[in-house]
Design a protein around this motif. Structure first.
Motif, PDB file in Angstrom:
ATOM      1  N   MET A 710       1.329  -0.856   0.003  1.00 11.92           N
ATOM      2  CA  MET A 710       0.057   0.278  -0.113  1.00 11.92           C
ATOM      3  C   MET A 710       0.996   1.611   0.299  1.00 11.92           C
ATOM      4  SD  MET A 710      -3.158  -1.278   0.725  1.00 11.92           S
ATOM      5  CE  MET A 710      -4.098   0.131   0.842  1.00 11.92           C
ATOM      6  N   GLU A 711       0.604   2.379  -0.680  1.00 12.51           N
ATOM      7  CA  GLU A 711       0.902   3.788  -0.768  1.00 12.51           C
ATOM      8  C   GLU A 711       0.270   4.913  -0.013  1.00 12.51           C
ATOM      9  OE1 GLU A 711       4.344   6.215  -0.987  1.00 12.51           O
ATOM     10  OE2 GLU A 711       4.009   4.246  -0.928  1.00 12.51           O
ATOM     11  N   ARG A 712       0.555   5.447   0.932  1.00 16.71           N
ATOM     12  CA  ARG A 712      -0.611   6.590   0.926  1.00 16.71           C
ATOM     13  C   ARG A 712      -0.238   8.058   0.663  1.00 16.71           C
ATOM     14  NH1 ARG A 712      -2.115   3.074   4.282  1.00 16.71           N
ATOM     15  NH2 ARG A 712      -3.942   2.148   4.331  1.00 16.71           N
ATOM     16  N   LYS A 713      -0.781   8.967   0.576  1.00 11.38           N
ATOM     17  CA  LYS A 713      -0.214  10.477  -0.092  1.00 11.38           C
ATOM     18  C   LYS A 713      -1.291  11.111   0.203  1.00 11.38           C
ATOM     19  CE  LYS A 713       3.631   9.773  -3.630  1.00 11.38           C
ATOM     20  NZ  LYS A 713       4.874  10.144  -3.316  1.00 11.38           N
ATOM     21  N   THR A 714      -0.993  12.819   0.499  1.00 13.96           N
ATOM     22  CA  THR A 714      -2.237  13.715   1.505  1.00 13.96           C
ATOM     23  C   THR A 714      -1.320  14.407  -0.131  1.00 13.96           C
ATOM     24  OG1 THR A 714      -2.221  13.267   2.941  1.00 13.96           O
ATOM     25  CG2 THR A 714      -2.631  15.048   3.354  1.00 13.96           C
ATOM     26  N   VAL A 715      -2.525  15.038  -1.035  1.00 16.00           N
ATOM     27  CA  VAL A 715      -2.166  16.160  -1.938  1.00 16.00           C
ATOM     28  C   VAL A 715      -2.856  17.243  -1.680  1.00 16.00           C
ATOM     29  CG1 VAL A 715      -2.323  16.868  -4.066  1.00 16.00           C
ATOM     30  CG2 VAL A 715      -1.419  14.953  -3.645  1.00 16.00           C
ATOM     31  N   PHE A 716      -1.999  18.919  -1.617  1.00 15.90           N
ATOM     32  CA  PHE A 716      -3.330  20.311  -1.439  1.00 15.90           C
ATOM     33  C   PHE A 716      -3.922  20.255  -2.347  1.00 15.90           C
ATOM     34  CE2 PHE A 716      -3.801  24.797  -1.902  1.00 15.90           C
ATOM     35  CZ  PHE A 716      -4.062  24.942  -0.437  1.00 15.90           C
ATOM     36  N   CYS A 717      -4.792  20.632  -2.005  1.00 14.13           N
ATOM     37  CA  CYS A 717      -6.374  21.083  -2.609  1.00 14.13           C
ATOM     38  C   CYS A 717      -7.647  21.974  -2.311  1.00 14.13           C
ATOM     39  CB  CYS A 717      -7.157  20.099  -3.376  1.00 14.13           C
ATOM     40  SG  CYS A 717      -7.817  20.282  -4.730  1.00 14.13           S
ATOM     41  N   PRO A 718      -6.928  23.225  -3.052  1.00 14.92           N
ATOM     42  CA  PRO A 718      -8.373  24.087  -1.715  1.00 14.92           C
ATOM     43  C   PRO A 718      -9.520  23.887  -1.972  1.00 14.92           C
ATOM     44  CG  PRO A 718      -6.670  25.003  -3.259  1.00 14.92           C
ATOM     45  CD  PRO A 718      -7.165  23.809  -3.863  1.00 14.92           C
ATOM     46  N   TRP A 719     -10.136  24.021  -0.951  1.00 11.86           N
ATOM     47  CA  TRP A 719     -11.975  23.324  -1.235  1.00 11.86           C
ATOM     48  C   TRP A 719     -12.918  24.311  -2.619  1.00 11.86           C
ATOM     49  CZ3 TRP A 719     -13.354  20.919   2.785  1.00 11.86           C
ATOM     50  CH2 TRP A 719     -13.073  21.043   4.213  1.00 11.86           C
ATOM     51  N   SER A 720     -12.148  24.704  -2.841  1.00  9.43           N
ATOM     52  CA  SER A 720     -13.232  25.279  -3.972  1.00  9.43           C
ATOM     53  C   SER A 720     -12.313  24.796  -5.628  1.00  9.43           C
ATOM     54  CB  SER A 720     -12.260  27.264  -4.067  1.00  9.43           C
ATOM     55  OG  SER A 720     -11.386  27.560  -4.406  1.00  9.43           O
ATOM     56  N   SER A 721     -11.352  23.802  -5.423  1.00  7.02           N
ATOM     57  CA  SER A 721     -11.317  23.319  -6.483  1.00  7.02           C
ATOM     58  C   SER A 721     -11.612  21.653  -6.448  1.00  7.02           C
ATOM     59  CB  SER A 721      -9.661  23.329  -6.476  1.00  7.02           C
ATOM     60  OG  SER A 721      -9.387  24.988  -6.444  1.00  7.02           O
ATOM     61  N   LYS A 722     -12.212  21.102  -5.001  1.00  3.64           N
ATOM     62  CA  LYS A 722     -12.342  19.860  -4.855  1.00  3.64           C
ATOM     63  C   LYS A 722     -13.233  18.824  -6.181  1.00  3.64           C
ATOM     64  CE  LYS A 722     -10.615  19.563  -0.297  1.00  3.64           C
ATOM     65  NZ  LYS A 722     -11.409  19.181   1.604  1.00  3.64           N
ATOM     66  N   GLY A 723     -14.284  19.253  -5.684  1.00  2.92           N
ATOM     67  CA  GLY A 723     -14.913  19.433  -7.078  1.00  2.92           C
ATOM     68  C   GLY A 723     -15.083  19.202  -8.715  1.00  2.92           C
ATOM     69  N   LYS A 724     -14.465  20.012  -9.012  1.00  2.00           N
ATOM     70  CA  LYS A 724     -13.342  20.407 -10.055  1.00  2.00           C
ATOM     71  C   LYS A 724     -12.679  18.995 -10.269  1.00  2.00           C
ATOM     72  CE  LYS A 724     -10.487  23.558 -13.295  1.00  2.00           C
ATOM     73  NZ  LYS A 724      -9.548  24.332 -12.953  1.00  2.00           N
ATOM     74  N   VAL A 725     -11.644  19.194  -9.354  1.00  2.68           N
ATOM     75  CA  VAL A 725     -10.379  17.551  -9.737  1.00  2.68           C
ATOM     76  C   VAL A 725     -11.517  16.448  -9.453  1.00  2.68           C
ATOM     77  CG1 VAL A 725      -9.225  15.958  -7.652  1.00  2.68           C
ATOM     78  CG2 VAL A 725      -8.810  18.784  -7.989  1.00  2.68           C
ATOM     79  N   MET A 726     -12.106  15.881  -8.491  1.00  2.00           N
ATOM     80  CA  MET A 726     -13.041  15.026  -8.745  1.00  2.00           C
ATOM     81  C   MET A 726     -13.724  14.800  -9.853  1.00  2.00           C
ATOM     82  SD  MET A 726     -12.130  13.116  -5.792  1.00  2.00           S
ATOM     83  CE  MET A 726     -13.948  12.697  -5.155  1.00  2.00           C
ATOM     84  N   ARG A 727     -14.296  15.962 -10.855  1.00  2.00           N
ATOM     85  CA  ARG A 727     -14.933  15.258 -11.621  1.00  2.00           C
ATOM     86  C   ARG A 727     -13.898  15.032 -13.144  1.00  2.00           C
ATOM     87  NH1 ARG A 727     -15.110  19.152 -15.867  1.00  2.00           N
ATOM     88  NH2 ARG A 727     -14.813  21.436 -14.161  1.00  2.00           N
ATOM     89  N   LYS A 728     -12.383  15.756 -12.641  1.00  2.00           N
ATOM     90  CA  LYS A 728     -11.866  15.670 -13.675  1.00  2.00           C
ATOM     91  C   LYS A 728     -10.575  14.491 -13.738  1.00  2.00           C
ATOM     92  CE  LYS A 728     -10.430  20.072 -15.896  1.00  2.00           C
ATOM     93  NZ  LYS A 728     -10.614  20.027 -16.770  1.00  2.00           N
ATOM     94  N   VAL A 729     -11.333  13.424 -12.144  1.00  4.05           N
ATOM     95  CA  VAL A 729     -10.738  12.267 -12.174  1.00  4.05           C
ATOM     96  C   VAL A 729     -11.694  11.985 -13.037  1.00  4.05           C
ATOM     97  CG1 VAL A 729     -10.643  10.180 -10.362  1.00  4.05           C
ATOM     98  CG2 VAL A 729      -9.059  12.213  -9.800  1.00  4.05           C
ATOM     99  N   LEU A 730     -12.792  11.599 -12.679  1.00  2.00           N
ATOM    100  CA  LEU A 730     -13.692  10.799 -13.491  1.00  2.00           C
ATOM    101  C   LEU A 730     -13.596  10.687 -14.503  1.00  2.00           C
ATOM    102  CD1 LEU A 730     -17.777  10.711 -11.332  1.00  2.00           C
ATOM    103  CD2 LEU A 730     -15.843   8.972 -12.112  1.00  2.00           C
ATOM    104  N   GLU A 731     -13.605  12.336 -15.792  1.00  2.00           N
ATOM    105  CA  GLU A 731     -13.402  11.909 -16.991  1.00  2.00           C
ATOM    106  C   GLU A 731     -12.180  11.270 -17.597  1.00  2.00           C
ATOM    107  OE1 GLU A 731     -13.503  16.421 -16.994  1.00  2.00           O
ATOM    108  OE2 GLU A 731     -15.775  17.137 -17.066  1.00  2.00           O
TER     109      GLU A 731
END
Length: 791
Positions: A710-731
Motif C-alpha cells: 500500500m501507499e498513501r499520499k496527501t495532496v493539497f487541494c483548496p476547497w473550491s477546487s475539490k469538486g472540479k478535481v473529482m470531476r476531472k478524475v472521473l472524466e
C-alpha cells in the motif's frame, strides 16, 4: 408550457433577513429575488405560472398579485403543512395539464431555459434536471450523466468523500405531466430523495442538461451579498432597471445627491434616496428606496433595504441592513454584521464584525455589541468533522459553547428523552460534561451520567440502558494541544448520522432552544456501566485459554483512567501488565506484546514480542482472524486491501465494503455488542484469545498473514477546487472499472487507487495498492501529480 415557482422557503440560514420576509422576497438591487425569476420565465415565453406558498404567503401575494403588472398570469397554491419539493408541485396538479418547468423563486439565474426545454424534447425525457458547475457542491445534489446526458447517479447533499463531480442539481426541472402520477398526495415527498431515485430504479428516461450561464442559490448571507455584487459587475445577463449615469454606477428616479458626495462604482442607488453633504459611498454598495444617509457618513460594500436612516459620521463596511432601521450618529458597523427590520442602533455604538441583530431590537448609545442579539451567527464551517466536534479547550470549546450545543440537541428530542453522558478523566472534560448535563435537563431532557469513560463504554451503555442517544467528551492527544473532542452517539450506539449532525448545526446556528420551568429533565447517575461492560466482554473471549497462557503485556496509555479500569479484569485473566512508553522496549520488559491504546480506547497500535510494529493492514488482518467464529459480518472500508476480503471469505466472514467513516463500518454489524474495529480493549482481548488458541508468538503468526503493498499520499487541494478535481478524475478514467462507494476508486491492471477528498482539511488523500511496493508508489505518485495539475 407552464411553470411552477417554488416560493415556500423560510430561508432560516438567511436570518435575520428572512425573519419578516419570505426568502423569495429578499431584495436584489431593490427588486425581490422572485421578480428576476418571473422575468426569466417571461423572456422564454412562459407566462402561465403557479406559485407554491407556505412561509408568510400574503407578503408574496400582496406584492405580485395576479401577475398582470409583470406581463404574466400567476395562480397561487398554499401549503398548510410542509409537502416537500415534489409534494408542492403535486399540490398544483389541477393547474399542470401540460409540460411544465419547476424553478425556484429564491435563486438568481440567467440560464437559457429554452435550450434546456429543447434538450428535454429531443431526448423524449420524462424529466430533465438542469445542471450547473459549482466550487463547493456540499449543499446541493451531485449529478452524474452518461455521454448522452442520461442520469446514472446522484447524491443529495454529499460529504466530500461522495463528491464525484462539481456538477450539481440546480433544482430546476423540465417535467412531463406524467411525473405527477409518481407523487403521492397530501404528504411530504421530495424530488431528489424519492421521485428521481425511483425513476433511476425503474429505468425511466431521466436526463441532465448541463447549462451555461449564471446560477446562485441565495442560501446564506454571504451568497446573498455576492449575488448583488455579481449583478453590479455585469456577470448576470439580466436587466438592471436603473440608469447607468457612469460606468457601473446605477441610479433610479428622484435621487437627491449633494455635490460633495463621492460615489465609487459599482454602486446601486434606488429611488428617493437622499445622500447628504460629505457622504462617501464605496464600491459594491446598494441603497434601497427612501434611504437617507446623513452628513459625513462612509459606506463600503454595504447593502441597505428601504426606509432606513443612517446618522452623521457613521462608518459601515461590509454590513447588511434590513428595513426601517435607524442608525445613530458616529455608529461603527463591522464587516459581516446584519441588522434586522425595525432595529435602533444608538449613537456612538459599535457592532462588531459578524454580529447579527434580530428585528425590533435596540442598542443603547455608546454600547459595544460583541455577540449576536437573540440569535447566534452561522459558523464559517460545519461544527461536525469526521469524528465529532473538535476545538481548542477553553478557547473554541467553552462551557458556553457546549451549553448552547446541548440546548440545540435537546430541541430535536422529545421531552423526557434519556441521554447518556460521559467524559475522560481530565477535569476540563468533566466540567464540560456537567455544563451539557445542566443544559439538557433545563430543556426537559433526562440525563444519565456514566462518570469517567470512553467511546466504547458509552456505546455499550447507551444500548444497555436503552437511552435515545449519548454524548462523550475527551481531551485528544497530544494533551499539549488541549484539543477537546465531542462525540454524539445514537440509540444503536453508532456515531449519529450526517442528517442529524446537520439538524443540530442548524438548531445551534439559529439558537432554536426550548426551555420551560414546567418540564425539567431528571439527572441520574449510573455507576455500573464499566462492570457490566467487562462482564459482557468476558462472555465473548476464551477466558480459560487466556488464563493458562499467562500473558505479560507492555501497555502505553493515558494514566488516569484506563489502568484503574482494566486492572481487575487483567488480574482475573492472569495477565500481568507493565504500564509505560513503548520506546522503552517490549523485549526489554520481556513482554509478549506491546500495545499503545489511544486516549479514547477506540484504536490501538500493536507491537510483537520483538518490538516490531504491525502495519495498518497487518493489524486489520489479525483482527479478522481474531473475529473468526464470533462475527459473521464485518464492514471493511474501501481503502482496505483486497487480500483482507479474500482472508475474510476463507474465515467464512461476510465482508461489506463501506465508506471510511466509522458509522458506515459500524452499521454493517450494528447488532454486535462490541465492534472489533472500534473497541480497542475488546479487539485486544479477541487477539489474546486467538494467540492463546494458536500457542504461537505474534511474530510467527505475522509471517502467515497476506502481504499487502500500500501507499498513501496527501495532496493539497483548496476547497473550491475539490469538486472540479473529482470531476476531472472521473472524466479521465471513463471506461475503466470504477467504484464510487467513498471517493473514486480506480482499478488498474497493476492494482487500484482511491481518490478521497478530506472532509476537514484542504487536502485530497490518495491511497493505492499494487502488486509490488514499487507499483503502489508509482500509482499514488501518478494520481497525486494529476490532482495537482487539475487544480
Amino acid at each position: 408550457m407552464k411553470a411552477v415557482i417554488m416560493a415556500g422557503g423560510k430561508g432560516t440560514r438567511l436570518r435575520p433577513l428572512t425573519s419578516h420576509t419570505p426568502k423569495p422576497m429578499v431584495p436584489l438591487l431593490n427588486r425581490p429575488c422572485m421578480e428576476y425569476t418571473i422575468d426569466l420565465l417571461k423572456k422564454h415565453g412562459i407566462t402561465e405560472i403557479a406559485v407554491t406558498l407556505q412561509y408568510l404567503p400574503d407578503v408574496i401575494r400582496n406584492t405580485f398579485g395576479d401577475g398582470s403588472h409583470y406581463g404574466v398570469s400567476l395562480v397561487y397554491f398554499e401549503e398548510t403543512t410542509p409537502l416537500g419539493t415534489a409534494g408542492s408541485v403535486k399540490n398544483c396538479a389541477d393547474f399542470l395539464d401540460e409540460r411544465f418547468i419547476v424553478i425556484s423563486g429564491d435563486t438568481l439565474t440567467d440560464i437559457h431555459l429554452s435550450d434546456a426545454i429543447r434538450f428535454h424534447d429531443q431526448n423524449n425525457a420524462l424529466a430533465t434536471l438542469i445542471l450547473t458547475k459549482v466550487e463547493s457542491p456540499l449543499e446541493f445534489g451531485v449529478v452524474m450523466t452518461d455521454e448522452s446526458g442520461r442520469i446514472n447517479r446522484f447524491v443529495e447533499k454529499p460529504s466530500w468523500a461522495e463528491v464525484f463531480s462539481d456538477t450539481v442539481n440546480t433544482g430546476m426541472y423540465v417535467c412531463e405531466p406524467e411525473v405527477l402520477s409518481y407523487i403521492a398526495e397530501d404528504r411530504e415527498v421530495d424530488f431528489s430523495k424519492e421521485v428521481f431515485p425511483l425513476f433511476l430504479q425503474e429505468g425511466q428516461p431521466l436526463y441532465g442538461y448541463s447549462a451555461e450561464g449564471y446560477w446562485s442559490d441565495i442560501g446564506s448571507l454571504e451568497v446573498y451579498r455576492q449575488a448583488q455584487f455579481d449583478l453590479l459587475d455585469g456577470r448576470v445577463n439580466l436587466e438592471i432597471k436603473a440608469q447607468e449615469i457612469a460606468p457601473r454606477i446605477f441610479l433610479e428616479n428622484h435621487v437627491r445627491i449633494d455635490s460633495s458626495v463621492r460615489l465609487e462604482g459599482p454602486v446601486y442607488i434606488s429611488e428617493n434616496v437622499h445622500l447628504q453633504k460629505g457622504v462617501a459611498v464605496g464600491p459594491y454598495s446598494v441603497l434601497g428606496s427612501n434611504t437617507t444617509v446623513a452628513t459625513g457618513t462612509k459606506l463600503a460594500q454595504t447593502i441597505v433595504w428601504e426606509n432606513t436612516v443612517i446618522g452623521k459620521k457613521a462608518e459601515i463596511n461590509g454590513s447588511t441592513l434590513c428595513r426601517n432601521i435607524r442608525i445613530g450618529e458616529s455608529v461603527l458597523l463591522g464587516e459581516g454584521a446584519a441588522i434586522g427590520d425595525q432595529c435602533r442602533i444608538g449613537s456612538k455604538s459599535v457592532v462588531k464584525a459578524g454580529v447579527k441583530i434580530w428585528p425590533d431590537k435596540e442598542v443603547e448609545e455608546s454600547a459595544t455589541v460583541h455577540t449576536s442579539l437573540i440569535y447566534g451567527t452561522k459558523q464559517t464551517k460545519n461544527l461536525f468533522g469526521t469524528n465529532g466536534i473538535k476545538g481548542i479547550g477553553n478557547v473554541e470549546i467553552t462551557t458556553e459553547f457546549v451549553t448552547r450545543l446541548a440546548a440545540a440537541y435537546a430541541y430535536l428530542l422529545k421531552p423526557g428523552s434519556r441521554i447518556a453522558l460521559s467524559a475522560c478523566s481530565h477535569p476540563f472534560a468533566q466540567l464540560l460534561k456537567h455544563s451539557m448535563m445542566t443544559s439538557l435537563c433545563s430543556s426537559g431532557v433526562d440525563t444519565v451520567d456514566f462518570g469517567m469513560g470512553n467511546a466504547p463504554l458509552m456505546r455499550y451503555g447507551v444500548r444497555g440502558l436503552q437511552c435515545i442517544g449519548g454524548i462523550h467528551l475527551y481531551m485528544a492527544e497530544p494533551l499539549e494541544e488541549k484539543e477537546v473532542v465531542i462525540q454524539f452517539i445514537d440509540h444503536a450506539g453508532l456515531p449519529i448520522s450526517r442528517d442529524l449532525e446537520r439538524k443540530i448545526e442548524n438548531a445551534y446556528w439559529q439558537e432554536t432552544y426550548v426551555r420551560s420551568l414546567h418540564h425539567l429533565g431528571e439527572l441520574h447517575v449510573e455507576h455500573h456501566v464499566q462492570d457490566a461492560y467487562l462482564r459482557a466482554m468476558a462472555e465473548h473471549i476464551d477466558v480459560a485459554r487466556i488464563q493458562r497462557q499467562r500473558f505479560h503485556l507492555l501497555i502505553d496509555c493515558e494514566p488516569r483512567f484506563l489502568p484503574t479500569f482494566l486492572a481487575p479484569f487483567f488480574q482475573a485473566l492472569g495477565i500481568t501488565v507493565v504500564y509505560g512508553p513503548i520506546q522503552e522496549g517490549v523485549s526489554k520488559n520481556g513482554a509478549d506484546l506491546g500495545i499503545r491504546l489511544d486516549k479514547n480506547a477506540e484504536q490501538f497500535s500493536l507491537f510483537t514480542e520483538q518490538g516490531q510494529k504491525l502495519s495498518t493492514e497487518q493489524l486489520l488482518a489479525l483482527q479478522l482472524l481474531a473475529c473468526s467464529g464470533h462475527h459473521q459480518r464485518i464492514g471493511l472500508p474501501v481503502s482496505a486491501p483486497m487480500e483482507l476480503e479474500h482472508l475474510a471469505q476463507l474465515l467464512q466472514i461476510e465482508v461489506v465494503r463501506t465508506k471510511v467513516a466509522p458509522r458506515s463500518m459500524m452499521e454493517v454489524s450494528v447488532d454486535e455488542r462490541f465492534h472489533p474495529m472500534f473497541d480497542a480493549v475488546y479487539s485486544l482481548m479477541r487477539i489474546l484469545s486467538y494467540l492463546a488458541r494458536e500457542e504461537k508468538p505474534l511474530s510467527v503468526l505475522l509471517e502467515l498473514l497476506p502481504a499487502c503493498h500500500m501507499e498513501r499520499k496527501t495532496v493539497f487541494c483548496p476547497w473550491s477546487s475539490k469538486g472540479k478535481v473529482m470531476r476531472k478524475v472521473l472524466e479521465e478514467n471513463k471506461g475503466k472499472m470504477l467504484e464510487l462507494v467513498d471517493g473514486i476508486k480506480v482499478y488498474d491492471v497493476n492494482g487500484w487507487v482511491l481518490i478521497l477528498p478530506d472532509t476537514e482539511e484542504s487536502h485530497v488523500k490518495v491511497i493505492s495498492q499494487g502488486a509490488t511496493a514499487e507499483t503502489a508508489a508509482t500509482l499514488a505518485s501518478s494520481y497525486a501529480r494529476r490532482i495537482a495539475e487539475y487544480q
